[in-house]
Design a protein around this motif. Structure first.
Motif, PDB file in Angstrom:
ATOM      1  N   THR A  89      -6.573  10.767  -2.176  1.00  0.00           N
ATOM      2  CA  THR A  89      -7.864  10.339  -1.640  1.00  0.00           C
ATOM      3  C   THR A  89      -8.119  10.883  -0.248  1.00  0.00           C
ATOM      4  N   CYS A 109      -4.259   2.752  -4.220  1.00  0.00           N
ATOM      5  CA  CYS A 109      -4.669   4.105  -3.860  1.00  0.00           C
ATOM      6  C   CYS A 109      -3.495   4.957  -3.418  1.00  0.00           C
ATOM      7  N   PHE A 121     -13.562   1.122   0.376  1.00  0.00           N
ATOM      8  CA  PHE A 121     -12.307   1.749   0.753  1.00  0.00           C
ATOM      9  C   PHE A 121     -12.394   2.327   2.165  1.00  0.00           C
ATOM     10  N   PHE A 162      -7.697  -2.061  -5.651  1.00  0.00           N
ATOM     11  CA  PHE A 162      -8.127  -0.669  -5.468  1.00  0.00           C
ATOM     12  C   PHE A 162      -7.506  -0.091  -4.205  1.00  0.00           C
ATOM     13  N   TYR A 163      -7.535  -0.850  -3.121  1.00  0.00           N
ATOM     14  CA  TYR A 163      -6.989  -0.397  -1.845  1.00  0.00           C
ATOM     15  C   TYR A 163      -5.472  -0.217  -1.931  1.00  0.00           C
ATOM     16  N   ASP A 201      -4.517   6.117  -8.967  1.00  0.00           N
ATOM     17  CA  ASP A 201      -3.887   4.806  -8.925  1.00  0.00           C
ATOM     18  C   ASP A 201      -2.373   5.012  -8.892  1.00  0.00           C
ATOM     19  N   PRO A 261     -14.114   7.167  -7.913  1.00  0.00           N
ATOM     20  CA  PRO A 261     -14.601   5.841  -7.538  1.00  0.00           C
ATOM     21  C   PRO A 261     -16.125   5.784  -7.504  1.00  0.00           C
ATOM     22  N   THR A 267       0.860  -1.180   0.000  1.00  0.00           N
ATOM     23  CA  THR A 267       0.000   0.000   0.000  1.00  0.00           C
ATOM     24  C   THR A 267       0.896   1.228   0.000  1.00  0.00           C
ATOM     25  N   GLU A 277     -17.140   1.427  -4.327  1.00  0.00           N
ATOM     26  CA  GLU A 277     -15.688   1.502  -4.103  1.00  0.00           C
ATOM     27  C   GLU A 277     -15.373   2.441  -2.942  1.00  0.00           C
ATOM     28  N   GLN A 278     -16.090   3.545  -2.852  1.00  0.00           N
ATOM     29  CA  GLN A 278     -15.873   4.481  -1.748  1.00  0.00           C
ATOM     30  C   GLN A 278     -16.221   3.839  -0.413  1.00  0.00           C
ATOM     31  N   TYR A 335      -9.513   9.849  -6.576  1.00  0.00           N
ATOM     32  CA  TYR A 335      -8.688   8.636  -6.510  1.00  0.00           C
ATOM     33  C   TYR A 335      -7.607   8.697  -7.582  1.00  0.00           C
ATOM     34  N   ARG A 340      -2.684   7.656  -1.292  1.00  0.00           N
ATOM     35  CA  ARG A 340      -3.379   8.194  -0.129  1.00  0.00           C
ATOM     36  C   ARG A 340      -3.472   9.727  -0.118  1.00  0.00           C
TER      37      ARG A 340
END
Length: 184
Positions: free
Chosen positions: A100, A95, A126, A91-92, A109, A118, A61, A122-123, A107, A97
């Motif tokens: 987001t 992200c 997340f 997706f997580y 990537d 998203p 992440t 997805e929101q 978002y 950070r």
């Protein structure tokens, strides 16, 4: 709480990839991942989100660089947890950070550099997964909670529309210091 989630294929893959030997606050990465899944289950999360919670660190992440699998091997995680749960994990993990966290609903990537908005699902996924992950860290590491608790509570206040009532309540209790620590 859903208890009929088959986590064995995911656990097998996590063990093969070294999650039970990787150090993490509160013990090992595997122990952390199991607690995150358990928290999501306690909040009533659907099976796919629970599986994603168990596997959320597979690609690393923005805050935890150690990946258990390279992106080229995504099919292995799909085989263990299914395409929907793996999509949540991607997706997580992907992200960025800063984007987001600054503006929920935005978002970027971090793997591709792509910006997008998203979907509501997805929101929600997340927000719930982020809360379960960070609250686990806050519960097992008092210093983490003291250092980041106020900022996280501010973040979850912005994310509140996407959080379930149970997740929001846990955020308030833990981050305001009303929750128990794992050693208490």
């Amino acid at each position: 709480m859903s208890t009929d989630v088959d986590i064995e294929p995911a656990l097998e893959l996590l063990r093969r990839c070294g999650a039970e030997a990787m150090e993490h606050p509160g013990g090992t990465l595997l122990a952390h991942l199991l607690r995150v899944r358990q928290q999501l289950a306690a909040w009533g999360a659907r099976p796919e989100l629970q599986l994603a919670g168990l596997c959320h660190a597979f690609y690393g992440t923005d805050g935890f660089a150690s990946a258990l699998l390279p992106l080229e091997r995504r099919a292995e995680l799909v085989a263990a947890i299914g395409a929907e749960a793996e999509g949540i994990v991607y997706f997580y993990g992907a992200c960025e950070r800063a984007t987001t966290y600054r503006e929920p609903g935005a978002y970027r990537d971090r793997f591709t550099g792509e910006d997008r908005h998203p979907t509501p699902q997805e929101q929600r996924d997340f927000a719930e997964l982020t809360a379960a992950n960070e609250l686990d860290l806050a519960l097992v590491d008092e210093e983490f909670r003291r250092k980041h608790g106020a900022g996280l509570l501010e973040l979850y206040t912005r994310m509140r529309p996407a959080l379930s009532p149970a997740a929001w309540q846990a955020c308030v209790e833990v981050l305001r210091g009303e929750g128990r620590t794992a050693t208490a």
